[in-house]
Design a protein around this motif. Structure first.
Motif, PDB file in Angstrom:
ATOM      1  N   SER A  67       2.840   5.878  -2.788  1.00  0.00           N
ATOM      2  CA  SER A  67       3.633   6.797  -3.310  1.00  0.00           C
ATOM      3  C   SER A  67       4.177   6.846  -4.669  1.00  0.00           C
ATOM      4  CB  SER A  67       5.139   6.719  -2.343  1.00  0.00           C
ATOM      5  OG  SER A  67       5.485   5.250  -2.558  1.00  0.00           O
ATOM      6  N   THR A  99       0.827  -1.039   0.071  1.00  0.00           N
ATOM      7  CA  THR A  99       0.005   0.084  -0.161  1.00  0.00           C
ATOM      8  C   THR A  99       0.932   1.263  -0.001  1.00  0.00           C
ATOM      9  OG1 THR A  99      -1.932  -1.146   1.418  1.00  0.00           O
ATOM     10  CG2 THR A  99      -1.844   1.332   1.285  1.00  0.00           C
ATOM     11  N   TYR A 100       2.044   1.014   0.711  1.00  0.00           N
ATOM     12  CA  TYR A 100       2.852   2.325   0.758  1.00  0.00           C
ATOM     13  C   TYR A 100       3.684   2.690  -0.406  1.00  0.00           C
ATOM     14  CZ  TYR A 100       6.612   5.580   2.221  1.00  0.00           C
ATOM     15  OH  TYR A 100       7.617   6.568   2.100  1.00  0.00           O
TER      16      TYR A 100
END
Length: 112
Positions: A45, A40-41
């Motif tokens: 990003s 998810t990160y």
């Protein structure tokens, strides 16, 4: 009449000797949550823009719900995870000859 001896428990019933776990989070569940967090990160990003948009928020909510669902106990084996049931059990059963019997669905009653 003798009272109950609260100092002696039968094996397996000693609730004081069980190791406490917060929300049953063992290392397997923590590893799955870590993998979801890392994915998810990276997606938030790299794939989305820098400002917080509706699509970014929607993706974040979907990933949180999916991560929670993935760490739930599997219906067929409570010691396993749903993510193992979905992604690992199927290919493992197909590839192993000894597990082919676990794929058969036998009816409980004969049809007329």
């Amino acid at each position: 009449m003798q009272g109950y001896n609260y100092r002696e428990f039968s094996p397996g019933n000693n609730i004081w000797q069980k190791q406490p776990r917060l929300l049953f989070l063992n290392f397997e569940r923590l590893a799955v949550l870590g993998g979801f967090f890392l994915f998810t990160y990276i997606m938030l990003s790299k794939a989305f823009s820098y400002q917080f948009t509706f699509s970014k928020g929607f993706f974040l909510v979907v990933m949180v719900v999916t991560a929670i669902y993935a760490i739930l106990p599997a219906p067929s084996n409570p010691n396993s995870l749903v993510i193992d049931e979905v992604f690992i059990r199927g290919p493992k059963t197909v590839s192993s000859q000894s597990l082919h019997g676990s794929m058969k669905c036998m009816p409980l009653e004969k049809e007329n």
